[in-house]
Motif scaffolding. Structure first.
Motif, PDB file in Angstrom:
ATOM      1  N   ALA A 108      56.581  45.885  20.349  1.00 60.45           N
ATOM      2  CA  ALA A 108      55.725  46.733  19.275  1.00 60.45           C
ATOM      3  C   ALA A 108      55.014  47.222  20.369  1.00 60.45           C
ATOM      4  O   ALA A 108      54.890  48.357  20.973  1.00 60.45           O
ATOM      5  CB  ALA A 108      55.269  46.861  18.364  1.00 60.45           C
ATOM      6  N   GLY A 149      51.194  55.503  10.385  1.00 63.43           N
ATOM      7  CA  GLY A 149      52.206  53.131   9.804  1.00 63.43           C
ATOM      8  C   GLY A 149      51.893  53.586   8.768  1.00 63.43           C
ATOM      9  O   GLY A 149      51.294  53.916   7.045  1.00 63.43           O
ATOM     10  N   GLU A 151      52.312  50.040   6.688  1.00 64.03           N
ATOM     11  CA  GLU A 151      50.842  48.923   6.640  1.00 64.03           C
ATOM     12  C   GLU A 151      50.459  48.260   8.221  1.00 64.03           C
ATOM     13  O   GLU A 151      49.999  49.038   9.233  1.00 64.03           O
ATOM     14  CB  GLU A 151      52.334  47.337   7.278  1.00 64.03           C
ATOM     15  CG  GLU A 151      53.520  47.403   6.364  1.00 64.03           C
ATOM     16  CD  GLU A 151      54.840  46.527   7.058  1.00 64.03           C
ATOM     17  OE1 GLU A 151      55.164  46.107   6.635  1.00 64.03           O
ATOM     18  OE2 GLU A 151      54.512  45.779   8.278  1.00 64.03           O
ATOM     19  N   GLY A 153      48.460  45.896   9.527  1.00 65.49           N
ATOM     20  CA  GLY A 153      48.410  45.239  10.217  1.00 65.49           C
ATOM     21  C   GLY A 153      46.813  45.415  10.530  1.00 65.49           C
ATOM     22  O   GLY A 153      45.495  44.897   9.997  1.00 65.49           O
ATOM     23  N   CYS A 165      47.189  40.270  17.138  1.00 63.62           N
ATOM     24  CA  CYS A 165      47.641  40.990  16.217  1.00 63.62           C
ATOM     25  C   CYS A 165      47.921  42.910  16.738  1.00 63.62           C
ATOM     26  O   CYS A 165      49.084  43.171  16.154  1.00 63.62           O
ATOM     27  CB  CYS A 165      46.961  40.952  15.370  1.00 63.62           C
ATOM     28  SG  CYS A 165      46.874  38.999  14.485  1.00 63.62           S
ATOM     29  N   SER A 168      51.467  43.748  17.657  1.00 62.54           N
ATOM     30  CA  SER A 168      52.007  44.092  16.486  1.00 62.54           C
ATOM     31  C   SER A 168      52.080  45.401  15.626  1.00 62.54           C
ATOM     32  O   SER A 168      52.741  46.218  15.437  1.00 62.54           O
ATOM     33  CB  SER A 168      52.356  43.110  15.887  1.00 62.54           C
ATOM     34  OG  SER A 168      52.072  41.388  16.793  1.00 62.54           O
ATOM     35  N   SER A 169      50.678  46.143  15.674  1.00 58.43           N
ATOM     36  CA  SER A 169      49.843  46.404  14.666  1.00 58.43           C
ATOM     37  C   SER A 169      49.800  48.437  15.295  1.00 58.43           C
ATOM     38  O   SER A 169      49.509  49.544  14.876  1.00 58.43           O
ATOM     39  CB  SER A 169      49.196  46.865  14.123  1.00 58.43           C
ATOM     40  OG  SER A 169      49.088  44.881  13.673  1.00 58.43           O
ATOM     41  N   ASN A 170      50.462  48.189  16.756  1.00 62.66           N
ATOM     42  CA  ASN A 170      50.389  49.237  17.089  1.00 62.66           C
ATOM     43  C   ASN A 170      51.131  49.733  18.734  1.00 62.66           C
ATOM     44  O   ASN A 170      52.214  48.981  18.835  1.00 62.66           O
ATOM     45  CB  ASN A 170      48.418  49.622  18.017  1.00 62.66           C
ATOM     46  CG  ASN A 170      47.303  49.287  17.491  1.00 62.66           C
ATOM     47  OD1 ASN A 170      47.149  50.642  15.919  1.00 62.66           O
ATOM     48  ND2 ASN A 170      47.701  48.252  16.702  1.00 62.66           N
ATOM     49  N   SER A 181      44.183  53.499  16.591  1.00 61.57           N
ATOM     50  CA  SER A 181      44.917  52.425  15.495  1.00 61.57           C
ATOM     51  C   SER A 181      45.295  53.854  14.938  1.00 61.57           C
ATOM     52  O   SER A 181      45.311  55.263  14.393  1.00 61.57           O
ATOM     53  CB  SER A 181      43.607  52.360  14.593  1.00 61.57           C
ATOM     54  OG  SER A 181      43.039  53.354  14.790  1.00 61.57           O
ATOM     55  N   MET A 304      54.998  54.968  12.447  1.00 61.22           N
ATOM     56  CA  MET A 304      56.069  53.299  12.570  1.00 61.22           C
ATOM     57  C   MET A 304      55.478  52.730  11.074  1.00 61.22           C
ATOM     58  O   MET A 304      55.163  53.198  10.100  1.00 61.22           O
ATOM     59  CB  MET A 304      54.600  52.382  13.072  1.00 61.22           C
ATOM     60  CG  MET A 304      53.897  52.066  14.552  1.00 61.22           C
ATOM     61  SD  MET A 304      52.315  50.872  14.275  1.00 61.22           S
ATOM     62  CE  MET A 304      54.046  49.183  14.752  1.00 61.22           C
ATOM     63  N   ASP A 307      55.221  47.426  10.548  1.00 57.85           N
ATOM     64  CA  ASP A 307      54.857  46.482  11.756  1.00 57.85           C
ATOM     65  C   ASP A 307      55.586  45.555  12.622  1.00 57.85           C
ATOM     66  O   ASP A 307      56.796  45.559  11.570  1.00 57.85           O
ATOM     67  CB  ASP A 307      53.542  45.384  11.383  1.00 57.85           C
ATOM     68  CG  ASP A 307      52.264  47.414  10.941  1.00 57.85           C
ATOM     69  OD1 ASP A 307      51.983  47.734  11.271  1.00 57.85           O
ATOM     70  OD2 ASP A 307      50.737  46.159  10.919  1.00 57.85           O
ATOM     71  N   SER A 310      57.410  42.441  10.290  1.00 56.83           N
ATOM     72  CA  SER A 310      57.503  42.834   9.142  1.00 56.83           C
ATOM     73  C   SER A 310      57.947  42.147   8.408  1.00 56.83           C
ATOM     74  O   SER A 310      59.757  41.991   8.679  1.00 56.83           O
ATOM     75  CB  SER A 310      57.206  44.875   8.013  1.00 56.83           C
ATOM     76  OG  SER A 310      57.705  44.837   7.401  1.00 56.83           O
TER      77      SER A 310
END
Length: 445
Positions: A108, A149, A151, A153, A165, A168-170, A181, A304, A307, A310
């Motif tokens: 990611a 997005g 999820e 995250g 994290c 993984s989230s962005n 974000s 996304m 994430d 996932s």
């Protein structure tokens, strides 16, 4: 709203209680054409899917035009001529390069940056291609970019073998240490696009409208009626279609119980205003992107679908196991079948977006899709091997690109070379992004 001129401003809006409803392109709002100048803006969107794909059912057998769509890409049939399938691209900085495990977090982080993330200590990635464009051209719109997005995250803690994290989230990064974000609640995206005033006033006015159970269109009805009287017949029809589309999105967000898959497993709380049905959630977010582009609120978007890493299940298409677990298939044909279903479902949502863009007029000629480059894919090829070469990448829409083909670039061609080419066509050329080494000549008409 000011309607005293014969040619309305492209920035004309309909206003009401905390509402600022921007207008789509219409003949009455089109600027006077100057010889040699472009009158329709370019846009770009980037869509991330996790865990790679099942490449044997993704990759067309033939190169060039006239290829048969493999099963995973079959939902693209209505827009096949608007899509370029690109094989052979690589994200070298998604590899460990001495940093050990953590392939999903890296996938990611590297997707739009092409930069090696730092596992220990402070965050460090790179500026993502969307933010390179936003920093150069984002001043032209109300929002330099939007980040969407599904999820939520997390921005702190470790999510993958020591990686924060945040990786993984962005996928959007405005600097080496600052992820941008994403918003996962369609209602909040809608309010952001069409709200007027400060964030506090946004919330207050939204609560008042919800208490009265009224559409935002009720609050701009008087402005809309005055505007209709000043428009030609074609623009009246376009305005009606646009307002109908806005109301349709509102109605779908209002549904509290319809169409929800109550058996779906998710390991996070679902915010109010967010559909529990994953497919409807994806489609609503796609609609938000179309509205944002249609009204020129922004020209740059990231999305996304899930994430990195996932492990959500897909019971609504008959897959009860988690996606990440299935991606470690070990060559099991039964797991391959389920991965194929998941991959095909994601591509179907992309097709939905592309068809919406294609059916939305933009400028004197063409559609939103004609003026929007959409890059879709993953920074992992096969979820079992966690490899980062021969990535599954699609490029759709846009101008100055020879679409409707399957092209194969040289092995180890950096994914960031594609980004350089996209930035050129967007109108914000730069010397490099991440680990780029040049442009991709195969895109040329």
């Amino acid at each position: 709203m000011s309607l005293h001129t014969s040619r309305l401003s492209r920035r004309t809006v309909l206003r009401g209680l905390g509402v600022s409803l921007a207008l789509p392109w219409m003949e009455s709002t089109a600027p006077k054409v100057v010889a040699g100048s472009a009158t329709t803006p370019n846009r770009m969107a980037f869509i991330f899917v996790p865990n790679g794909v099942h490449l044997p059912d993704w990759t067309p057998q033939l190169e060039g035009y006239g290829y048969d769509l493999p099963s995973i890409l079959s939902p693209l049939a209505p827009v096949q001529d608007d899509v370029l399938v690109i094989s052979g691209l690589t994200h070298d900085k998604g590899r460990a390069n001495g940093d050990g495990p953590g392939d999903h977090a890296r996938s990611a982080s590297v997707f739009l940056t092409g930069a090696q993330p730092r596992k220990e200590g402070d965050l460090r990635s790179g500026i993502s291609v969307d933010q390179v464009a936003a920093q150069a051209a984002g001043h032209a719109t109300r929002f330099p970019s939007i980040e969407l997005g599904i999820e939520p995250g997390r921005s702190a803690g470790n999510c993958d073998s020591g990686y924060s994290c945040a990786y993984s989230s962005n996928i959007a990064w405005s600097s080496e240490s600052t992820p941008v974000s994403k918003e996962i609640n369609p209602r909040l995206v809608f309010q952001r696009l069409f709200g007027d005033g400060t964030p506090v006033k946004h919330d207050q006015n939204a609560l008042r409208r919800e208490a009265l159970r009224q559409s935002i269109l009720d609050y701009v009805a008087e402005d809309a009626k005055r505007l209709q009287s000043k428009l030609g017949r074609n623009d009246q029809r376009k305005l009606d279609e646009y307002l109908d589309g806005v109301r349709d999105v509102e109605k779908r967000m209002e549904r509290k119980d319809d169409g929800f898959d109550v058996s779906e497993d998710v390991d996070y709380p679902i915010p109010e205003g967010t559909p529990k049905d994953y497919g409807e959630h994806l489609r609503l977010m796609c609609d938000m992107m179309v509205l944002a582009f249609q009204t020129d609120r922004t020209r740059i978007a990231t999305f996304m679908f899930a994430d990195a890493g996932s492990n959500r299940s897909y019971r609504h298409i008959g897959v009860g196991e988690g996606h990440h677990n299935l991606s470690h298939h070990g060559g099991d044909s039964g797991k391959h079948d389920k991965l194929r279903k998941i991959n095909q479902f994601h591509v179907a949502q992309l097709s939905y977006l592309l068809q919406k863009l294609k059916s939305t007029p933009d400028g004197e000629h063409g559609s939103l899709l004609d003026h929007t480059s959409v890059c879709y894919g993953s920074a992992i090829s096969d979820g079992d091997r966690h490899n980062n070469e021969n990535l599954p990448i699609l490029l759709a829409g846009g101008s100055q690109i020879d679409l409707g083909r399957h092209v194969r670039v040289a092995p180890e061609t950096p994914m960031c070379n594609l980004f350089l080419s996209m930035l050129d066509r967007f109108g914000t050329p730069v010397d490099f992004v991440g680990d780029s080494t040049g442009r991709i000549s195969e895109l040329q008409i």
